[in-house]
Design an enzyme around this catalytic site. Structure first.
Site, PDB file in Angstrom:
ATOM      1  CB  SER A  54      55.116  23.114  24.285  1.00 15.83           C
ATOM      2  OG  SER A  54      54.190  22.436  23.446  1.00 15.83           O
ATOM      3  CE1 TYR A  70      55.607  18.884  27.563  1.00 15.99           C
ATOM      4  CE2 TYR A  70      54.125  19.847  25.951  1.00 15.99           C
ATOM      5  CZ  TYR A  70      55.400  19.497  26.346  1.00 15.99           C
ATOM      6  OH  TYR A  70      56.470  19.766  25.524  1.00 15.99           O
TER       7      TYR A  70
END
Length: 271
Positions: free
Chosen positions: A153, A166
Site C-alpha cells: 500500500s 495497516y
C-alpha cells in the site's frame, strides 16, 4: 461478465505454461490479478479463506486461455500454506509466480486500537506474506527461477491518520519482500512490491460514509484535516490498474527488475 474479468486477447499467451498462486483472490485486487493471469494463459491457483469468491472466480474464468483452480487457504496458518504450496508444486510441476494480495484493514486512532486489531492486522498483512513467500521461495530457489510480487500500500510509505496498524503492517511486508529478494536474487528469483493507493474495492468502500456509493470528494481532492493529499490524476484506481502493474512485474518484460516498489496511486503520495 463479472467486473473482474475483461477481454485481454492482445496479451493472450504471455504466461502460457506458467503456474501462479494468488492469495486474497476472492474479491477486489486479488480477483483481478488471478483473472488477468488466467486470461494470459497461466494456470492460476486462487486462494482465499472464504470459498465463495474463489469458486465464483473459477467458474467465471472458464474459456480463458489459462485456468483458475480455487483453494481455500488461510495465510495465517503456516501448515496450511505449506500444504497448499507443496500441492501446487506437485500438481503443476513447479510454481513460477506468487502474488501476495490477502490483507485486512482495521482503522482506528492508535488510542482506540485493540490488541486484537493490531495482532490480526499483522497476522494477515505481514506474517501471512512471510508464510507464503517462505514456502514459495524454497521451491523457486531450488529450480533457479520464479518471481514474488507483494501487493502492499502507499500507506506503507506515508503516515495516515487512523491507519497505524495497516500502514505499519504493509511497511513491514514491503521491507520483508525486499530483504527476501536480496537473499534469493542469485538463485534467479525476483521479488518486487506494488503499492496501490485508493482503489475501488470493498476495503476502500468500507471507509466511506455509510450508504455512500460514489467516491467521496475528499478522496480525490484530499483532506487537510487528516493531512491527506489528493490524487493528481483525479480518480481512484480500479483493481485492473493494480493487476496490470502486478502482471508487468511478473512478466519477462521485468526480468531485470527486483527489489523494487512500484507506486500505483495516481500521484497521491507525490513520489
Amino acid at each position: 461478465m463479472p467486473e473482474h474479468i475483461r477481454n485481454e486477447s492482445h496479451a493472450e499467451g504471455e504466461f502460457a505454461g506458467r503456474t501462479a498462486l494468488v492469495t486474497g483472490a476472492g474479491q477486489g485486487i486479488g480477483a483481478a490479478v488471478a483473472a488477468a493471469l488466467a486470461a494470459r494463459g497461466a494456470h492460476v491457483v486462487a486462494t482465499d479463506r472464504d470459498a465463495h469468491g474463489i469458486d465464483e472466480l473459477a467458474a467465471s474464468a472458464r474459456g480463458s486461455a489459462g485456468t483458475i483452480t480455487p483453494r481455500v487457504m488461510d495465510v495465517t496458518d503456516p501448515a496450511a500454506v505449506a500444504s497448499v504450496v507443496d500441492g501446487v508444486v506437485r500438481d503443476h510441476a513447479g510454481l513460477d509466480i506468487l502474488v501476495n494480495v490477502a490483507g485486512i484493514l482495521r482503522s482506528a486512532p492508535v488510542a482506540e486500537l485493540t490488541d486484537a486489531d493490531w495482532a490480526d492486522t499483522f497476522a494477515v498483512n505481514t506474517t501471512g506474506v512471510f508464510h507464503t513467500s517462505r514456502a514459495a521461495a524454497s521451491h523457486m530457489t531450488a529450480r533457479g527461477s520464479g518471481c514474488i510480487v507483494t501487493v502492499a500500500s502507499n500507506a506503507a510509505g506515508i503516515p495516515r491518520t487512523g491507519m497505524a496498524a495497516y500502514a505499519a503492517s504493509k511497511a513491514a511486508a514491503t521491507m520483508f519482500t525486499k530483504c527476501l529478494g536480496l537473499e534469493i536474487a542469485r538463485s534467479g528469483v525476483r521479488c518486487n512490491v506494488v503499492a496501490p493507493g485508493s482503489t475501488d474495492t470493498a476495503m476502500q468502500r468500507a471507509l466511506w460514509p455509510e450508504g455512500q456509493s460514489e467516491v467521496p470528494p475528499s478522496v480525490i481532492a484530499g483532506d487537510p484535516e487528516t493531512y491527506r493529499t489528493g490524487i493528481p490524476l483525479g480518480r481512484i484506481a480500479s483493481p485492473h490498474d493494480i493487476a496490470d502493474a502486478v502482471l508487468f512485474l511478473a512478466s519477462d518484460r521485468a526480468k531485470h527488475i527486483t527489489l523494487q516498489e512500484l507506486y500505483v496511486d495516481g500521484g497521491a503520495t507525490l513520489r
